[in-house]
Design a protein around this motif. Structure first.
Motif, PDB file in Angstrom:
ATOM      1  N   THR A 180       5.237  24.266  52.576  1.00  0.00           N
ATOM      2  CA  THR A 180       4.771  24.478  53.942  1.00  0.00           C
ATOM      3  C   THR A 180       5.772  25.320  54.703  1.00  0.00           C
ATOM      4  OG1 THR A 180       3.694  22.303  53.999  1.00  0.00           O
ATOM      5  CG2 THR A 180       4.162  23.334  56.123  1.00  0.00           C
ATOM      6  N   PHE A 181       5.288  26.254  55.495  1.00  0.00           N
ATOM      7  CA  PHE A 181       6.120  26.883  56.515  1.00  0.00           C
ATOM      8  C   PHE A 181       5.224  27.264  57.682  1.00  0.00           C
ATOM      9  CE2 PHE A 181       4.751  30.593  54.079  1.00  0.00           C
ATOM     10  CZ  PHE A 181       4.520  31.561  55.049  1.00  0.00           C
ATOM     11  N   PHE A 182       5.851  27.650  58.774  1.00  0.00           N
ATOM     12  CA  PHE A 182       5.126  28.056  59.976  1.00  0.00           C
ATOM     13  C   PHE A 182       5.528  29.481  60.324  1.00  0.00           C
ATOM     14  CE2 PHE A 182       5.586  23.505  59.977  1.00  0.00           C
ATOM     15  CZ  PHE A 182       4.296  23.062  60.252  1.00  0.00           C
ATOM     16  N   VAL A 183       4.561  30.257  60.792  1.00  0.00           N
ATOM     17  CA  VAL A 183       4.806  31.659  61.105  1.00  0.00           C
ATOM     18  C   VAL A 183       4.416  31.927  62.548  1.00  0.00           C
ATOM     19  CG1 VAL A 183       2.571  32.285  60.067  1.00  0.00           C
ATOM     20  CG2 VAL A 183       4.286  34.060  60.489  1.00  0.00           C
ATOM     21  N   ALA A 184       5.318  32.567  63.281  1.00  0.00           N
ATOM     22  CA  ALA A 184       5.080  32.964  64.664  1.00  0.00           C
ATOM     23  C   ALA A 184       4.937  34.474  64.729  1.00  0.00           C
ATOM     24  CB  ALA A 184       6.227  32.510  65.560  1.00  0.00           C
ATOM     25  N   THR A 185       3.964  34.931  65.505  1.00  0.00           N
ATOM     26  CA  THR A 185       3.737  36.360  65.708  1.00  0.00           C
ATOM     27  C   THR A 185       3.377  36.575  67.177  1.00  0.00           C
ATOM     28  OG1 THR A 185       1.388  36.160  65.128  1.00  0.00           O
ATOM     29  CG2 THR A 185       2.921  36.746  63.340  1.00  0.00           C
ATOM     30  N   ALA A 186       3.246  37.833  67.560  1.00  0.00           N
ATOM     31  CA  ALA A 186       2.821  38.172  68.914  1.00  0.00           C
ATOM     32  C   ALA A 186       2.072  39.489  68.868  1.00  0.00           C
ATOM     33  CB  ALA A 186       4.015  38.268  69.867  1.00  0.00           C
ATOM     34  N   SER A 187       1.127  39.645  69.785  1.00  0.00           N
ATOM     35  CA  SER A 187       0.398  40.903  69.876  1.00  0.00           C
ATOM     36  C   SER A 187       1.290  41.977  70.487  1.00  0.00           C
ATOM     37  CB  SER A 187      -0.854  40.720  70.735  1.00  0.00           C
ATOM     38  OG  SER A 187      -0.495  40.563  72.101  1.00  0.00           O
ATOM     39  N   ASP A 188       0.767  43.184  70.579  1.00  0.00           N
ATOM     40  CA  ASP A 188       1.533  44.262  71.203  1.00  0.00           C
ATOM     41  C   ASP A 188       1.717  44.026  72.702  1.00  0.00           C
ATOM     42  OD1 ASP A 188      -1.210  44.557  71.528  1.00  0.00           O
ATOM     43  OD2 ASP A 188      -1.146  46.739  71.563  1.00  0.00           O
ATOM     44  N   ARG A 189       0.966  43.096  73.271  1.00  0.00           N
ATOM     45  CA  ARG A 189       1.129  42.737  74.691  1.00  0.00           C
ATOM     46  C   ARG A 189       2.061  41.536  74.873  1.00  0.00           C
ATOM     47  NH1 ARG A 189      -4.398  42.096  77.723  1.00  0.00           N
ATOM     48  NH2 ARG A 189      -4.376  40.204  76.440  1.00  0.00           N
ATOM     49  N   GLY A 190       2.531  40.969  73.744  1.00  0.00           N
ATOM     50  CA  GLY A 190       3.459  39.852  73.824  1.00  0.00           C
ATOM     51  C   GLY A 190       2.826  38.486  73.780  1.00  0.00           C
ATOM     52  N   ASP A 191       1.496  38.404  73.664  1.00  0.00           N
ATOM     53  CA  ASP A 191       0.841  37.100  73.572  1.00  0.00           C
ATOM     54  C   ASP A 191       1.170  36.467  72.226  1.00  0.00           C
ATOM     55  OD1 ASP A 191      -0.419  37.305  76.093  1.00  0.00           O
ATOM     56  OD2 ASP A 191      -1.968  38.585  75.230  1.00  0.00           O
ATOM     57  N   ALA A 192       1.776  35.292  72.247  1.00  0.00           N
ATOM     58  CA  ALA A 192       2.330  34.684  71.038  1.00  0.00           C
ATOM     59  C   ALA A 192       1.349  33.741  70.368  1.00  0.00           C
ATOM     60  CB  ALA A 192       3.618  33.937  71.378  1.00  0.00           C
ATOM     61  N   ALA A 194       1.329  30.746  66.860  1.00  0.00           N
ATOM     62  CA  ALA A 194       2.031  30.043  65.784  1.00  0.00           C
ATOM     63  C   ALA A 194       0.999  29.482  64.827  1.00  0.00           C
ATOM     64  CB  ALA A 194       2.901  28.918  66.338  1.00  0.00           C
ATOM     65  N   SER A 195       1.251  29.620  63.542  1.00  0.00           N
ATOM     66  CA  SER A 195       0.291  29.201  62.536  1.00  0.00           C
ATOM     67  C   SER A 195       1.002  28.544  61.366  1.00  0.00           C
ATOM     68  CB  SER A 195      -0.520  30.411  62.054  1.00  0.00           C
ATOM     69  OG  SER A 195      -1.559  30.017  61.171  1.00  0.00           O
ATOM     70  N   HIS A 196       0.211  27.874  60.550  1.00  0.00           N
ATOM     71  CA  HIS A 196       0.706  27.139  59.385  1.00  0.00           C
ATOM     72  C   HIS A 196       0.344  27.894  58.113  1.00  0.00           C
ATOM     73  CE1 HIS A 196      -0.746  24.536  56.067  1.00  0.00           C
ATOM     74  NE2 HIS A 196       0.349  23.861  56.267  1.00  0.00           N
ATOM     75  N   ARG A 197       1.233  27.858  57.137  1.00  0.00           N
ATOM     76  CA  ARG A 197       0.939  28.363  55.803  1.00  0.00           C
ATOM     77  C   ARG A 197       1.361  27.301  54.798  1.00  0.00           C
ATOM     78  NH1 ARG A 197      -1.433  31.226  58.555  1.00  0.00           N
ATOM     79  NH2 ARG A 197      -1.643  33.497  58.560  1.00  0.00           N
ATOM     80  N   GLY A 198       0.489  27.029  53.847  1.00  0.00           N
ATOM     81  CA  GLY A 198       0.796  26.005  52.865  1.00  0.00           C
ATOM     82  C   GLY A 198       0.298  26.377  51.484  1.00  0.00           C
ATOM     83  N   GLY A 199       0.862  25.735  50.488  1.00  0.00           N
ATOM     84  CA  GLY A 199       0.476  25.957  49.103  1.00  0.00           C
ATOM     85  C   GLY A 199       1.347  25.123  48.195  1.00  0.00           C
ATOM     86  N   ASN A 200       1.128  25.218  46.907  1.00  0.00           N
ATOM     87  CA  ASN A 200       1.988  24.508  45.970  1.00  0.00           C
ATOM     88  C   ASN A 200       3.380  25.136  45.954  1.00  0.00           C
ATOM     89  OD1 ASN A 200      -0.019  22.716  45.211  1.00  0.00           O
ATOM     90  ND2 ASN A 200      -0.676  23.929  43.456  1.00  0.00           N
ATOM     91  N   PRO A 201       4.428  24.350  45.672  1.00  0.00           N
ATOM     92  CA  PRO A 201       5.775  24.927  45.611  1.00  0.00           C
ATOM     93  C   PRO A 201       5.802  26.160  44.712  1.00  0.00           C
ATOM     94  CG  PRO A 201       5.895  22.539  45.472  1.00  0.00           C
ATOM     95  CD  PRO A 201       4.429  22.897  45.410  1.00  0.00           C
ATOM     96  N   GLY A 202       6.450  27.190  45.201  1.00  0.00           N
ATOM     97  CA  GLY A 202       6.472  28.456  44.495  1.00  0.00           C
ATOM     98  C   GLY A 202       5.519  29.476  45.072  1.00  0.00           C
TER      99      GLY A 202
END
Length: 304
Positions: A180-192, A194-202
């Motif tokens: 599991t990890f979490f990823v933060a991004t923002a649009s070109d206008r700065g609107d942020a 946060a999302s989740h990404r998951g899968g089997n180890p590796g």
């Protein structure tokens, strides 16, 4: 009425999923429904994403006793917690100015989650978030875990901070072992966001001390993360150590890989995302929560 921005639409069209994305648009609202209010009140953890004062995007987390997330009205979220002084977003969120943030609340024990985006301002010893988006998310790729509070000895452990511009061998191994990890991004206008990404180890590949790659699996076709990255490559990752409370924060840039031959090498991948590490901050004893070993999601493809 909810709409997609130009980056999200472009990715949806390139993926051939524009029609499905239109259907998913119904999952984006501007207010918190009563069932979600009750869900938030039960949570001890929320993940946040946003920019620091230098413009770098980071992902982090806030914790508290259930009830520390409160909804006084459907367009407002109160968070009775602030980042640790060592947190990469401490200066942004502990100050007096408003900051655009993305959030995701997850309940690993039931695999429930929701995303909440808005503008946060410090209010006393917490945050007041005026909401712009409330997004329903499917539970795919979320590993099942239960939690408890750290014991007295763990709670008094000395916190340490390590900063770098690349992953050391131990950090590389932690990323390889992550489910599991979490990823933060923002649009070109700065609107942020946060999302989740998951899968089997590796499922996250460490291609070098400064380059990671992970598969983009079948989802809801909104492409909120990839749409942001098309317009603004800056991104931040949070890799939690569920057993020790250590947090690994990465900031850098990311891009979507559409090369069919490369995608075909990774089971379950619809696309790939490559993340270039530019800044690393590891904080030990960052969280008082300790989590059980995972029950892996049945949707997880085998890790390549």
């Amino acid at each position: 009425m909810a709409t997609y921005h130009s980056g999200e639409i472009a990715v949806q069209e390139r993926a051939g999923l524009a029609r499905q994305a239109e259907f998913s648009l119904g999952g984006i609202g501007e207010s918190i429904p009563p069932v979600a209010k009750d869900f938030l009140a039960q949570q001890p953890l929320i993940v946040l994403g946003g920019a620091d004062h230098d413009g770098r995007i980071w992902a982090t987390q806030l914790t508290g006793e259930p009830g520390f997330l409160r909804v006084p009205d459907p367009r407002t979220l109160l968070v009775d917690a602030l980042p640790l002084p060592e947190d990469p977003l401490a200066q942004t969120l502990n100050g007096a100015s408003a900051a655009r943030i993305g959030m995701i609340a997850i309940e690993p024990a039931t695999r429930r989650r929701m995303r909440i985006n808005g503008r946060a301002r410090r209010e006393g010893d917490g945050l007041r978030v005026d909401l712009d988006q409330v997004i329903a998310n499917c539970p795919k790729y979320l590993q099942k875990r239960d939690h408890h509070r750290a014991g007295p000895q763990e709670s008094t452990a000395r916190r340490t901070v390590t900063d770098a511009t690349a992953l050391d061998p131990a950090q590389q191994q932690a990323v390889r072992a992550a489910d599991t990890f979490f990823v933060a991004t923002a649009s070109d206008r700065g609107d942020a966001d946060a999302s989740h990404r998951g899968g089997n180890p590796g499922f996250v590949q460490v291609l070098s001390p400064t380059l990671l790659r992970w598969p983009d699996y079948v989802g809801n076709a909104m492409f909120l993360t990839l749409g942001n990255l098309l317009l603004n490559a800056s991104a931040g990752l949070l890799v939690p150590d569920w057993q020790t409370g250590t947090t690994l924060h990465l900031s850098g840039t990311a891009r979507t890989v559409w090369d069919a031959e490369e995608i075909a090498k990774v089971p379950g991948a619809q696309r790939l995302v490559e993340f270039s590490v530019e800044a690393v901050r590891e904080i030990t004893a960052a969280s008082p929560l300790r989590w059980t070993s995972p029950g892996y999601s049945r949707f997880n493809p085998p890790a390549g």
